[in-house]
Design an enzyme around this catalytic site. Structure first.
Site, PDB file in Angstrom:
ATOM      1  N   CYS A 276       0.890  -1.179   0.000  1.00 38.66           N
ATOM      2  CA  CYS A 276       0.000   0.000   0.000  1.00 38.66           C
ATOM      3  C   CYS A 276       0.916   1.214   0.000  1.00 38.66           C
ATOM      4  O   CYS A 276       1.036   1.917   1.006  1.00 38.66           O
ATOM      5  CB  CYS A 276      -0.923  -0.018   1.212  1.00 38.66           C
ATOM      6  SG  CYS A 276      -1.834  -1.565   1.434  1.00 38.66           S
ATOM      7  N   ALA A 277       1.584   1.439  -1.122  1.00 37.71           N
ATOM      8  CA  ALA A 277       2.804   2.253  -1.133  1.00 37.71           C
ATOM      9  C   ALA A 277       2.594   3.766  -1.147  1.00 37.71           C
ATOM     10  O   ALA A 277       3.397   4.500  -0.581  1.00 37.71           O
ATOM     11  CB  ALA A 277       3.667   1.850  -2.337  1.00 37.71           C
ATOM     12  N   PRO A 279       1.732   7.607  -0.466  1.00 41.86           N
ATOM     13  CA  PRO A 279       2.450   8.439  -1.437  1.00 41.86           C
ATOM     14  C   PRO A 279       3.947   8.167  -1.553  1.00 41.86           C
ATOM     15  O   PRO A 279       4.641   8.856  -2.286  1.00 41.86           O
ATOM     16  CB  PRO A 279       2.205   9.855  -0.908  1.00 41.86           C
ATOM     17  CG  PRO A 279       2.087   9.674   0.570  1.00 41.86           C
ATOM     18  CD  PRO A 279       1.442   8.330   0.788  1.00 41.86           C
ATOM     19  N   GLY A 280       4.478   7.191  -0.813  1.00 44.00           N
ATOM     20  CA  GLY A 280       5.861   6.781  -1.062  1.00 44.00           C
ATOM     21  C   GLY A 280       6.858   7.012   0.047  1.00 44.00           C
ATOM     22  O   GLY A 280       8.046   6.735  -0.122  1.00 44.00           O
ATOM     23  N   LYS A 282       7.336   5.485   2.953  1.00 43.15           N
ATOM     24  CA  LYS A 282       7.955   4.235   3.422  1.00 43.15           C
ATOM     25  C   LYS A 282       8.734   3.564   2.289  1.00 43.15           C
ATOM     26  O   LYS A 282       9.810   3.002   2.516  1.00 43.15           O
ATOM     27  CB  LYS A 282       6.887   3.294   3.983  1.00 43.15           C
ATOM     28  CG  LYS A 282       6.233   3.816   5.273  1.00 43.15           C
ATOM     29  CD  LYS A 282       5.211   2.826   5.815  1.00 43.15           C
ATOM     30  CE  LYS A 282       4.581   3.329   7.113  1.00 43.15           C
ATOM     31  NZ  LYS A 282       3.662   4.463   6.911  1.00 43.15           N
ATOM     32  N   ASP A 300      -0.084   0.026  -5.465  1.00 43.24           N
ATOM     33  CA  ASP A 300      -1.209   0.828  -5.005  1.00 43.24           C
ATOM     34  C   ASP A 300      -2.349   0.640  -5.992  1.00 43.24           C
ATOM     35  O   ASP A 300      -2.112   0.347  -7.172  1.00 43.24           O
ATOM     36  CB  ASP A 300      -0.839   2.310  -4.892  1.00 43.24           C
ATOM     37  CG  ASP A 300      -1.756   3.048  -3.924  1.00 43.24           C
ATOM     38  OD1 ASP A 300      -1.461   3.082  -2.720  1.00 43.24           O
ATOM     39  OD2 ASP A 300      -2.793   3.571  -4.383  1.00 43.24           O
ATOM     40  N   ASP A 327      -5.020  -4.031  -6.867  1.00 43.04           N
ATOM     41  CA  ASP A 327      -5.627  -4.221  -5.554  1.00 43.04           C
ATOM     42  C   ASP A 327      -4.738  -5.184  -4.776  1.00 43.04           C
ATOM     43  O   ASP A 327      -4.522  -6.322  -5.204  1.00 43.04           O
ATOM     44  CB  ASP A 327      -7.030  -4.799  -5.735  1.00 43.04           C
ATOM     45  CG  ASP A 327      -7.784  -4.935  -4.416  1.00 43.04           C
ATOM     46  OD1 ASP A 327      -7.121  -5.139  -3.375  1.00 43.04           O
ATOM     47  OD2 ASP A 327      -9.023  -4.858  -4.437  1.00 43.04           O
ATOM     48  N   ASP A 342       1.241  -1.575   4.890  1.00 37.38           N
ATOM     49  CA  ASP A 342       0.864  -0.363   5.632  1.00 37.38           C
ATOM     50  C   ASP A 342      -0.595  -0.103   5.270  1.00 37.38           C
ATOM     51  O   ASP A 342      -0.892   0.616   4.327  1.00 37.38           O
ATOM     52  CB  ASP A 342       1.773   0.801   5.246  1.00 37.38           C
ATOM     53  CG  ASP A 342       1.449   2.048   6.043  1.00 37.38           C
ATOM     54  OD1 ASP A 342       1.210   1.918   7.256  1.00 37.38           O
ATOM     55  OD2 ASP A 342       1.395   3.140   5.453  1.00 37.38           O
ATOM     56  N   CYS A 395      -1.784   3.621  10.794  1.00 39.88           N
ATOM     57  CA  CYS A 395      -1.643   4.915  11.483  1.00 39.88           C
ATOM     58  C   CYS A 395      -2.902   5.169  12.313  1.00 39.88           C
ATOM     59  O   CYS A 395      -3.398   6.284  12.382  1.00 39.88           O
ATOM     60  CB  CYS A 395      -1.372   6.051  10.494  1.00 39.88           C
ATOM     61  SG  CYS A 395      -2.674   6.279   9.276  1.00 39.88           S
TER      62      CYS A 395
END
Length: 457
Positions: A276-277, A279-280, A282, A300, A327, A342, A395
């Site tokens: 689930c990358a 906006p980048g 991590k 993503d 997905d 994430d 988060c």
């Protein structure tokens, strides 16, 4: 002057000028649509119509008004002639903007806050409505010392919901979990203006040299107590346009986000999946730790969001990433040494940075998100090589999305076991069960969760 009732959309748009008018425009859009506050603010900050001082005031007013909406609305409801919640959106937000300045901004004279809002409504809706707004605000000013909030002894949940400005369901949930005193601390932490945390990109600049550049720009900073190569700065105006940012010397990233990657512990030469990358943040930290060797697959659902990952990699000089729009719960790709999930979550750990999220969330969202998280985690399990590592992170602070979900996963996936996080991150942030849990009021960073799972060989 043109009659406000017959103005064209273009004429009306021109009325939303200056820091306060722009603030009302953004607040209207947040209320009327699913638009995210941070993106609307970012778009306005690119505008050339305001100077840096006005942009700073506009940002303060918008984020503060959203953060304290429940408290502002409680006061306004008590003084408004009629039903405040049913007032026209422009009037509601003009009153909120004025009252936020009166209650929270010492440097803005009360008269300026009132006059600006009255003049704005006069331009937009005419003298009669402006007189109404003026009467409400003047009445509040006369009675500032006598404003009463819900009684904490009679209704402690409503008292906290109003005074600390959070939805009732959220307050109820946290009081049940933490008790009233600690819940209040958590609510208060969500209402603080957050510091900015930077991760220094060691592929492009030496850490100590970066610190010396901050000093030369007279930017006050403190080093992170929990992670090397992270620094906190109180203010760094125009950071996104700074030369150091353009050159890729740093990325804005909360320490809590860095903990998940630290727990993953990616090694040079490995194959790593970030499911689930966007906006980048991590993804790029993984690339930095792998010293640009091996392979990172950033996944993503949306191609548009993957553009953010590509831009971040380009700016930071990360060259070992390729992206897949898919997905994550249905992804087909060869297994990897390490997999990071994430997961999409309720975001209740990041309310200090995204105050609009608390008003957009409902309790039912948590159950719906758990179903999505469960599907992604189950798919991720099949993409880890035997002996490999899977890190699941969020988060959010909510147990259903965090360890409760992981315990359920471990029952149906006995080939996985928890590895103690204290071998990788500061033990102060590690729960006795071995996972990372941060809470804003305890650790001074975003609320987050991360667990490291090892697959049997």
């Amino acid at each position: 002057m043109t009659d406000p009732e017959i103005q064209s959309p273009e004429q009306r748009e021109r009325l939303y000028t200056g820091p306060r008018g722009t603030a009302v425009k953004i607040l209207n859009r947040v209320e009327r649509s699913d638009a995210y506050l941070d993106r609307l603010l970012e778009a306005e900050l690119q505008s050339q119509d305001m100077n840096e001082l006005d942009k700073g005031l506009m940002t303060e007013i918008v984020t503060g008004t959203v953060r304290w909406r429940a408290k502002l609305d409680w006061v306004l409801t008590g003084f408004f002639h009629g039903n405040f919640t049913k007032a026209e959106t422009n009037i509601r937000n003009a009153l909120r903007v004025a009252l936020y300045q009166i209650l929270f901004l010492d440097r803005v004279p009360h008269s300026a806050a009132v006059n600006e809002s009255v003049e704005f409504i006069k331009r937009l809706r005419g003298q009669k409505v402006a007189d109404l707004v003026n009467a409400v605000l003047r009445n509040i000013l006369r009675n500032l010392e006598n404003i009463r909030y819900p009684d904490g002894s009679e209704n402690p949940i409503q008292h906290l919901a109003v005074v600390e400005s959070h939805p009732l369901w959220m307050v109820q949930r946290w009081v049940s979990r933490f008790g009233a005193d600690e819940a209040r601390q958590m609510l208060a932490a969500n209402n603080r203006r957050p510091d900015l945390t930077l991760r220094v990109n060691r592929l492009k600049i030496d850490f100590n040299y970066f610190l010396s550049k901050l000093e030369s720009h007279q930017i006050q900073f403190t080093r992170s107590a929990f992670l090397d190569f992270f620094v906190r700065v109180r203010h760094m105006a125009g950071i996104g346009g700074s030369e150091m940012f353009r050159q890729g010397f740093f990325v804005v990233q909360d320490e809590s986000a860095g903990l998940a990657v630290t727990l993953l512990d990616p090694q040079p030469g490995e194959r790593v999946l970030d499911l689930c990358a966007a906006p980048g943040g991590k993804t790029t930290m993984i690339g930095e730790l792998m010293k640009n060797t091996g392979e990172i697959v950033a996944v993503d659902r949306y191609e548009t969001r993957l553009q953010l990952v590509k831009k971040a990699c380009q700016r930071l000089g990360i060259a070992n990433v390729h992206v897949i729009a898919a997905d994550a719960s249905e992804l087909e790709t060869p297994p990897a040494d390490r997999v990071l999930v994430d997961a999409p979550c309720s975001g209740l750990g990041v309310l200090a940075k995204k105050p609009d999220a608390k008003w957009k969330r409902d309790p039912e969202d948590i159950g719906a998100l758990v179903r999505i998280q469960r599907g992604i985690l189950a798919r991720a399990a099949t993409l880890v090589k035997p002996g490999g590592v899977l890190v699941y992170s969020t988060c959010t602070t909510e147990p259903e999305e965090n360890m409760e979900l992981v315990r359920e996963f471990l029952v149906s996936h006995p080939e996985f076991s928890v590895e103690a996080a204290s071998a990788f991150v500061n033990p102060q942030l590690v729960h006795p069960e071995g996972y990372v849990e941060t809470l804003p009021h305890r650790h001074g960073m975003d609320g987050s969760f991360a667990v490291r799972l090892r697959k049997a060989s």
